[in-house]
Design an enzyme around this catalytic site. Sequence first.
Site, PDB file in Angstrom:
ATOM      1  N   HIS A  58      -4.653 -12.688   3.636  1.00 39.34           N
ATOM      2  CA  HIS A  58      -4.452 -13.230   4.909  1.00 39.34           C
ATOM      3  C   HIS A  58      -5.936 -13.043   5.914  1.00 39.34           C
ATOM      4  CE1 HIS A  58      -0.070 -13.216   5.892  1.00 39.34           C
ATOM      5  NE2 HIS A  58       0.564 -12.002   5.314  1.00 39.34           N
ATOM      6  N   HIS A  83      -2.598  -8.805  -0.754  1.00 38.68           N
ATOM      7  CA  HIS A  83      -1.421  -9.776   0.166  1.00 38.68           C
ATOM      8  C   HIS A  83      -2.022  -9.738   1.735  1.00 38.68           C
ATOM      9  CE1 HIS A  83       2.578 -10.995   1.780  1.00 38.68           C
ATOM     10  NE2 HIS A  83       1.441 -11.066   2.649  1.00 38.68           N
ATOM     11  N   GLU A  84      -2.589  -8.762   2.303  1.00 34.71           N
ATOM     12  CA  GLU A  84      -2.892  -8.277   3.395  1.00 34.71           C
ATOM     13  C   GLU A  84      -4.719  -9.410   3.413  1.00 34.71           C
ATOM     14  OE1 GLU A  84      -0.583  -8.098   5.348  1.00 34.71           O
ATOM     15  OE2 GLU A  84       0.724  -7.067   3.860  1.00 34.71           O
TER      16      GLU A  84
HETATM   17 ZN   LIG Z   1       1.800 -11.361   4.633  1.00 32.14          ZN
END
Ligand SMILES: [Zn+2]
Length: 195
Positions: free
Chosen positions: A149, A145-146
């Site tokens: 980004h 998830h990170e």
């Molecule tokens: Zn996030």
Amino acid sequence: MAVRNILQIGDPRLKAKNHSIADFNHPKLKKIVKDLVETIRDGGLFVGLAAPQIGENYQIIATELKETKTRTGDQLDKLRVYINPKIIFYSKTKNIAYEGCGSVAHADLYGPVKRPKEIIIEAFNPDRHKFRLRCDGLLARVIQHEYDHLFGIEFIEKVIDYKKLMNREFYIKRIKDSKQQIQSSTITIKEFSEL
Ligand SMILES: [Zn+2]
């Protein structure tokens, strides 16, 4: 150190290019890492954060799976900082779990995302030591998830069924302790090695 504002979805800095760190002695690097960690810890339920979310367009992410009332046992992991990370392996096996995000916190949305169950990531720590981490469960999910980004991707772009989006209240009530969420979050592999 400072707790920083978390940019919200729509902010162009979340979609900007994130630069890799070339100079590990740069004073700004220390500050970004400290602020990232402090902002995660300030977030209460946060399990990770990427530098662009605090307006720093660099290839830095951090994860910390702290013990909470509901997160215990095999869903925990210490603080880790990943500089210039590369995920070098994704398992073919995937699983589904609900995610939320500090950058859609104001929208208060949680939704199911399908991701590879297991990954191997290589990165540098702030002391410029290269490491490799193989993991699964919640740790693998938060890292992915990170990592997204860093490529300008927010989890809602990956939600597999928009009809299942819900706010925090329903997420806590219906999903957080569900069998599938717990199964997908359980960490069974955590192999760290220095390179
Ligand atoms: Zn996030």
